[in-house]
Design a protein around this motif. Structure first.
Motif, mmCIF file in Angstrom:
data_model
loop_
_atom_site.group_PDB
_atom_site.id
_atom_site.type_symbol
_atom_site.label_atom_id
_atom_site.label_comp_id
_atom_site.label_asym_id
_atom_site.label_seq_id
_atom_site.Cartn_x
_atom_site.Cartn_y
_atom_site.Cartn_z
ATOM 1 N N GLY A 70 0.839 -1.204 0.000
ATOM 2 C CA GLY A 70 0.000 0.000 0.000
ATOM 3 C C GLY A 70 0.867 1.243 0.000
ATOM 4 O O GLY A 70 1.950 1.246 0.615
ATOM 5 N N SER B 128 -0.760 7.554 -2.789
ATOM 6 C CA SER B 128 -1.809 8.224 -1.998
ATOM 7 C C SER B 128 -1.228 9.006 -0.826
ATOM 8 O O SER B 128 -1.915 9.805 -0.225
ATOM 9 C CB SER B 128 -2.766 7.186 -1.399
ATOM 10 N N SER C 23 -1.683 -2.568 4.049
ATOM 11 C CA SER C 23 -2.201 -1.240 4.390
ATOM 12 C C SER C 23 -2.937 -0.702 3.174
ATOM 13 O O SER C 23 -2.498 0.234 2.515
ATOM 14 C CB SER C 23 -1.030 -0.331 4.779
ATOM 15 N N GLY D 126 -6.295 0.121 3.120
ATOM 16 C CA GLY D 126 -7.533 0.825 3.441
ATOM 17 C C GLY D 126 -8.319 0.159 4.561
ATOM 18 O O GLY D 126 -8.230 -1.048 4.771
ATOM 19 N N GLY E 280 -9.625 10.560 3.831
ATOM 20 C CA GLY E 280 -9.643 11.942 4.279
ATOM 21 C C GLY E 280 -9.075 12.104 5.675
ATOM 22 O O GLY E 280 -9.031 11.170 6.464
HETATM 23 P P1 NAP Z 1 -5.375 5.237 1.195
HETATM 24 O O1 NAP Z 1 -4.804 6.590 1.245
HETATM 25 O O2 NAP Z 1 -6.665 5.031 0.478
HETATM 26 O O3 NAP Z 1 -4.249 4.271 0.574
HETATM 27 C C1 NAP Z 1 -4.528 2.945 0.284
HETATM 28 C C2 NAP Z 1 -3.408 2.364 -0.561
HETATM 29 O O4 NAP Z 1 -3.684 0.974 -0.744
HETATM 30 C C3 NAP Z 1 -3.292 2.970 -1.961
HETATM 31 O O5 NAP Z 1 -1.942 3.087 -2.304
HETATM 32 C C4 NAP Z 1 -3.999 1.923 -2.838
HETATM 33 O O6 NAP Z 1 -3.531 1.890 -4.156
HETATM 34 C C5 NAP Z 1 -3.583 0.668 -2.127
HETATM 35 N N1 NAP Z 1 -4.457 -0.472 -2.450
HETATM 36 C C6 NAP Z 1 -5.807 -0.542 -2.339
HETATM 37 N N2 NAP Z 1 -6.230 -1.772 -2.684
HETATM 38 C C7 NAP Z 1 -5.127 -2.481 -3.023
HETATM 39 C C8 NAP Z 1 -4.916 -3.809 -3.452
HETATM 40 N N3 NAP Z 1 -5.929 -4.670 -3.589
HETATM 41 N N4 NAP Z 1 -3.648 -4.213 -3.721
HETATM 42 C C9 NAP Z 1 -2.612 -3.359 -3.575
HETATM 43 N N5 NAP Z 1 -2.750 -2.089 -3.158
HETATM 44 C C10 NAP Z 1 -4.001 -1.657 -2.882
HETATM 45 O O7 NAP Z 1 -5.668 4.647 2.671
HETATM 46 P P2 NAP Z 1 -4.915 4.739 4.060
HETATM 47 O O8 NAP Z 1 -3.455 4.803 3.924
HETATM 48 O O9 NAP Z 1 -5.537 3.631 4.849
HETATM 49 O O10 NAP Z 1 -5.408 6.132 4.664
HETATM 50 C C11 NAP Z 1 -6.801 6.392 4.926
HETATM 51 C C12 NAP Z 1 -7.035 7.890 5.000
HETATM 52 O O11 NAP Z 1 -6.480 8.411 6.211
HETATM 53 C C13 NAP Z 1 -6.378 8.631 3.852
HETATM 54 O O12 NAP Z 1 -7.205 9.663 3.391
HETATM 55 C C14 NAP Z 1 -5.127 9.186 4.498
HETATM 56 O O13 NAP Z 1 -4.614 10.347 3.869
HETATM 57 C C15 NAP Z 1 -5.601 9.472 5.911
HETATM 58 N N6 NAP Z 1 -4.443 9.469 6.818
HETATM 59 C C16 NAP Z 1 -3.756 10.610 6.943
HETATM 60 C C17 NAP Z 1 -2.626 10.636 7.724
HETATM 61 C C18 NAP Z 1 -1.852 11.898 7.834
HETATM 62 O O14 NAP Z 1 -2.340 12.942 7.421
HETATM 63 N N7 NAP Z 1 -0.643 11.839 8.355
HETATM 64 C C19 NAP Z 1 -2.185 9.494 8.387
HETATM 65 C C20 NAP Z 1 -2.909 8.316 8.229
HETATM 66 C C21 NAP Z 1 -4.042 8.318 7.429
HETATM 67 P P3 NAP Z 1 -4.404 2.479 -5.377
HETATM 68 O O15 NAP Z 1 -4.223 3.958 -5.305
HETATM 69 O O16 NAP Z 1 -3.812 1.847 -6.570
HETATM 70 O O17 NAP Z 1 -5.845 2.073 -5.122
#
Ligand code: NAP
Length: 507
Positions: free
Chosen positions: A179, A231, A369, A371, A422
């Protein structure tokens, strides 16, 4: 229980006068989405009574158990959250689950809440994570398989149910994270940061002890698409560039060709944040095609000898995990196999397509990681494809396809409304929109007032009243944690067992 009511779907509530009502509203979930919904309703309608139900003894949701411990500024919103909880119109019902299916845990059926309150807002977030769905993901014999990043984050942040996870960070040096989001980057940073620096944050002392013993030196973060599709965000990447002794490695040939191509240039011209991030990566990374051997005499970032690596790998989709024989006393490495992808379509919405080429990456621990995901609540509609409660701008609908088939008096806010994306500011804006829908329906007489006096009888009849944690109880626990933290030179030392929390609260 649904009806064709035909409410205005996307209007926002605006009035210069305050709304005087004696409505009673319940909110299920005491995290950012629930607390911002309550705050907005009270700002426009200060006489509304709001009860907040939370299955944990503590409010704050992912702000307490998800935000990285080395990002204390993100937790400033907790001051506002405590103000909401101390508003005389608000009652906190901590340690009281709603609509769960668990056999051993008494929970309040959603229907009971709906019969007591004029409106119920579902703001219970996303407590599960998405799985890869690959062979070997769930482990093999005593091998744990692919660990959820959500669980890892919950472990170092002190969530009671995550404290038993076995990580054995001392028995290997290499971790793969699947991820390319900010959660993945949080996990990588925590694994690669000097534990002495983390010890000054509100990370649990148990996590610091495990990280002090950890031998993890190399983290590979693997994404299925390319550098232009990551992302994570620049601020978080910059933090990696500042970690002392850490070398950042990536395929610079790919990076340069993606940025320099015609499509890439167009995307980077249109997005300054992405341009800044690519520049940062180009400035601070070493090429994986001709890696410099890690040289003990070479100074890394911060003037410290470089002995750790963080590798960003692109265009790889996980296929399976293969387990080697465990030799006595040794943790044999496992191998994650990935399909090599190529991208199709414009960079903004590029799709990853697998080629026949396969690469193996050795590791002893793999984190997924990709989602978070919400779960259904008994008694509420659920869209199993999108893992959200179906809704039109916060008003719950029976199914996502019928825009008029609303469930009267039922609302949704936060990640369970729009999916797990978000930051906290996004959740706040979104919660305000849901609150506006509630306010409009109160003003227009579309929901009843409810009778909250009945709730304590209801809880008593269900046998859950004695376990309730009130706002006073939570503030007592918070003060206890702050005092423990002060002694240890950190903002707080969290209590990590529900039993211990209840002992402190009930003292
Ligand atoms: P995310 O930003 O949606 O990232 C998920 C990642 O998983 C993406 O790179 C996605 O790639 C990948 N992915 C999804 N399905 C996959 C699969 N089947 N096989 C391989 N890769 C896959 O989610 P997150 O990291 O869990 O974060 C959730 C939210 O919380 C986000 O909006 C994030 O910005 C926020 N957050 C912010 C902070 C901060 O501001 N410091 C910290 C933690 C979380 P694709 O793009 O190709 O789908």
């Amino acid at each position: 229980n649904s009806s064709k009511l035909g409410f205005p779907a996307f209007a926002s509530f605006s009035t210069t006068r305050q709304l005087a009502t004696d409505h009673n509203i319940a909110i299920v979930g005491g995290g950012a989405a629930g607390l911002y919904t309550a705050s907005r309703i009270l700002s426009k309608s200060p006489t509304t009574r709001i009860d907040i139900f939370e299955q944990l003894p503590t409010p704050q949701g992912l702000v307490r158990y998800g935000v990285a411990p080395d990002h204390p500024e993100v937790k400033n919103c907790t001051t506002k959250f405590n103000q909401v909880l101390q508003n005389p119109q608000v009652q906190f019902y901590g340690n009281i689950p709603v609509g769960t299916e668990s056999d051993h845990e008494c929970s309040v059926p959603l229907e009971r809440l709906r019969s007591v309150y004029g409106g119920v807002v579902l703001a219970y977030g996303a407590s599960r994570d998405r799985k890869l769905g690959i062979e070997g993901e769930d482990g093999c014999g005593s091998r744990v398989g692919v660990v959820s990043a959500r669980l890892f984050v919950a472990w170092y942040n002190g969530l009671p149910e995550a404290q038993d996870v076995q990580l054995d960070l001392d028995s290997f040096d290499r971790v793969v994270i699947v991820g390319h989001g900010n959660v993945a980057l949080d996990c990588a940073r925590i694994l690669l940061t000097d534990p002495n620096d983390l010890a000054r944050t509100d990370i649990t002392k148990r996590a610091v002890a495990a990280l002090r013993k950890s031998n993890v030196r190399h983290v590979e973060m693997v994404g299925r698409r390319g550098p232009l599709q990551v992302s994570f965000t620049t601020k978080e990447l910059r933090e990696m560039t500042k970690l002392p002794g850490l070398e950042i490695i990536c395929d610079r040939r790919l990076l340069e060709s993606e940025c320099a191509g015609e499509k890439g240039r167009r995307v980077l011209e249109a997005s300054r944040p992405l341009k800044r991030m690519m520049d940062l990566l180009l400035k601070h990374s070493v090429d994986s095609n001709s890696p410099k051997p890690i040289n003990e005499n070479e100074l890394g970032a911060g003037g410290v000898k470089g002995n750790k690596t963080f590798t960003l790998r692109f265009l790889l989709s996980p296929l399976r995990v293969l387990y080697n024989q465990v030799e006595e006393g040794l943790k044999a490495p496992q191998v994650m196999q990935f399909a090599v992808n190529r991208l199709s379509g414009p960079p903004e919405s590029a799709r990853a397509e697998a080629t026949s080429e396969i690469v193996d990456i050795a590791c002893c621990m793999a984190l997924r990681s990709i989602g978070y995901a919400s779960t259904p609540l008994v008694g509420a509609p659920f869209d199993h494809k999108r893992n959200i409660v179906p809704n039109i701008a916060g008003r719950v609908t029976v199914d996502q396809n019928d825009r008029n088939d609303l469930v009267p008096g039922l609302y949704v806010s936060g990640w369970v409304k729009r999916g797990p994306v978000g930051v906290i500011a996004t959740t706040m804006q979104d919660a305000y929109r849901t609150a506006d829908a509630v306010l409009m329906d109160m003003r227009d007489g579309n929901i009843g007032t409810g009778c909250r006096a009945d709730i304590d009888n209801t809880l008593r009849s269900l046998g859950v009243d004695a376990r309730r944690v009130s706002t006073e109880g939570w503030l007592r626990l918070e003060a206890y944690e702050a005092a423990r933290g002060e002694k240890a030179g950190k903002p707080r030392e969290k209590v990590t067992s529900v039993e211990e929390m209840l002992n402190i609260i009930n003292q």
